[in-house]
Write an enzyme that holds these catalytic residues in place. Sequence first.
Site, PDB file in Angstrom:
ATOM      1  N   GLN A   1       1.450 -10.408   7.832  1.00  0.00           N
ATOM      2  CA  GLN A   1       2.299 -11.196   6.930  1.00  0.00           C
ATOM      3  C   GLN A   1       3.761 -10.789   7.116  1.00  0.00           C
ATOM      4  OE1 GLN A   1       2.813 -10.755   2.490  1.00  0.00           O
ATOM      5  NE2 GLN A   1       1.438 -12.522   2.475  1.00  0.00           N
TER       6      GLN A   1
ATOM      7  N   TYR B   1      11.064 -14.867  -3.061  1.00  0.00           N
ATOM      8  CA  TYR B   1      11.698 -14.121  -1.971  1.00  0.00           C
ATOM      9  C   TYR B   1      12.660 -15.025  -1.193  1.00  0.00           C
ATOM     10  CZ  TYR B   1       8.401 -10.410  -3.130  1.00  0.00           C
ATOM     11  OH  TYR B   1       7.700  -9.436  -3.785  1.00  0.00           O
TER      12      TYR B   1
ATOM     13  N   ARG C   1       2.441 -18.752   3.182  1.00  0.00           N
ATOM     14  CA  ARG C   1       2.159 -18.448   1.781  1.00  0.00           C
ATOM     15  C   ARG C   1       3.145 -19.206   0.899  1.00  0.00           C
ATOM     16  NH1 ARG C   1       0.313 -13.218  -1.708  1.00  0.00           N
ATOM     17  NH2 ARG C   1      -1.515 -14.379  -2.404  1.00  0.00           N
TER      18      ARG C   1
ATOM     19  N   THR D   1       0.817  -1.218   0.000  1.00  0.00           N
ATOM     20  CA  THR D   1       0.000   0.000   0.000  1.00  0.00           C
ATOM     21  C   THR D   1       0.848   1.265   0.000  1.00  0.00           C
ATOM     22  OG1 THR D   1      -0.177   0.242   2.408  1.00  0.00           O
ATOM     23  CG2 THR D   1      -1.789  -1.203   1.317  1.00  0.00           C
TER      24      THR D   1
END
Length: 674
Positions: A103, A174, A222, A30
């Site tokens: 997260q 990642y 995730r 964001t």
Amino acid sequence: MSQGYPTLFSPIALGPRTAGNRIWLVAHATEFSTDGTFADASVDYYAERARGGAAVITMEAMAVHPSSQPRRGVVKAYDAAVVDSYRKVAAAVHPHGAMLMAQLWHRGRQTDGIISRLPTWAPSAVPDTVYREIPHEMTVREIDELVAHYVLSARLAMEGGVDGIEVHGLAHGYLLGQFLSPATNHRTDDYGGSFENRLRIVRRIVEEVRRVVPADRVLGIRLNSNDGDGRSAKSAPGFKQELGNAEWVRIAVEVESWGALDYISTTQGTYLDRMQIYGTSAARPAGYEVADTANMARAVSLPVVAVGRITTPEMAENILATGKAEFVGMARQLIADPQWPVKAREGRPDDIRPCIGANWCVASFARGPLSCIHNPQVGREREFRLDDGRERKGRRVAVVGGGPAGLRAALTASELGHQVTLFEASDTLGGQVNLLTRADSYREWSGVTDWLSAQLARTDVEVRLKHRATAGDLVGRFEAVVVATGSTPVRHGWTARRPERWSRDAAALPGSDQWNVYAPAEVLSGSAELPYRILIVDDTGDRQAFVTAEYLVGRRHAVHVVSQYPQLGHAFADGHDLPFAFGRLRRAGVTFTPNVEVAAIEEDTVTLADVFTGETSVLHDIDGVVLILGNAADDGLARELDGSGLDVHLVGDAQAPRRIFNAIWEADAAARRL
């Protein structure tokens, strides 16, 4: 429970908690943060998605360590200052019945050290395909430090009152995913080599985080369901760069066996092909990840979250009802319309503002806070609420122009209680968006104006088509006017390199007035009868050259694009679909020549000049030339109304030719000022 979507709106156990429905706002950047904590804009943003009916909200990926700071707007999960801001978000979200997840994430090599002033970390010193910065190969002590920072970050989130933790870093290439892949993990110690060794750091993090997450809170992970779809860079023979669906299913089965997790959230892609992460409507079809996710869901017993351009309630219900996943995850669609769950539950799917897959949201946070191409409220939810309590006196308002700016201004003004008349000179609403969607890759972009037109049809706005409004139509009949008359392409032939020649008194580019020289609107509207071999001259670096080329090559024209810029399409590179756009056109036979400007057009020859050396070359047998040089604002009516006593607001391209986003934003803001 909704009668139309019974599975979508059925409750389900999520570890020790119960989710009220199957709709999950998945994590996305964001950039609202200015100090490493959640800003007031963050609180309002997540509260609006909870108010809209999302059952579970995973907040944006948060850095667990100082070495993972790709942008200034990233929240620092390892800093104790974040705790109070967690509490503010939780206090705003929980009254609406939504669960809130934190997260935790480290980017590893997929960043640089410009913001952090630190080296990036990776299992091995292998540079990333995007950033190309050589990372520091982590020592065992630093691996221990990373695990401790995941645990610290989880503990702080628990203190902040969130409902659970999602361990990220495996997906999208990642840091933890870099340990998993033999392509990026060349270690010979306990953290490299075998499958068990490569997964060791993940197991340590999951098990140690579980110890600080109470039994009444949720812990998830995730995972990718596939790194790529075969369109990204190919590896050398016998050496696999990406983990496929079968490898990720094996990883899912393994992580479930540890007995510490409550759910698996899926995604896809690495930086080798970012269209697999957030595919545009041109690059990936709706639901493009679901088949791979279904394979994972069949192999595990944990609830699985599916993502991948899931945009309609019908699609979501089908995914759930057929057992492909237990939750449907959305990011871009809930950015576009946070009320998606409410509208679906109430049987109003046609009222949902569609995500058109333009990736304006992705492009926006490369330069600033998150925004949406056609939801102007994003990041300003409190400021832009229609039910803000302000008293407004209805006025007689004219809106001139039926493109995206005019439609948005008319709709917002009507919603605020004004009596609105919309004038449109043509016989169709939509403006230049109608031209853009003539290319197949941009068909879904019509969702911007189709949705506005459909919403407008449900109001009492009077729409007058084929009526070119004049000052005489407006003065004395209305109290306020929003002028959204758009813009027209320039045809003089000169480029931004030569600003002195943009003067009306300057001589035009030789040959720019020939019969076979066209503006893009003439091409895309179908009003011109076009010859076979077309040269496109692009001076904007934006999508218009690609749209025009795609339209022409799809109609069997031979197309060559030239530009003064070293990189064509640079103006939309932040949406990350430029490689796809190039690939699509090059496979269709379109050729590109950068670093040249047009010196002259004479019949069927075009003289080019190298922008660095001045050396000229001549293209022969050019049947037609399309000049894409930019537009001029059509602001004549606004100037005519100056001094008329009317409250006049000039918006969108009529003020300065730019983007759909600017047109929508300005129109909405103008309507609120009436």
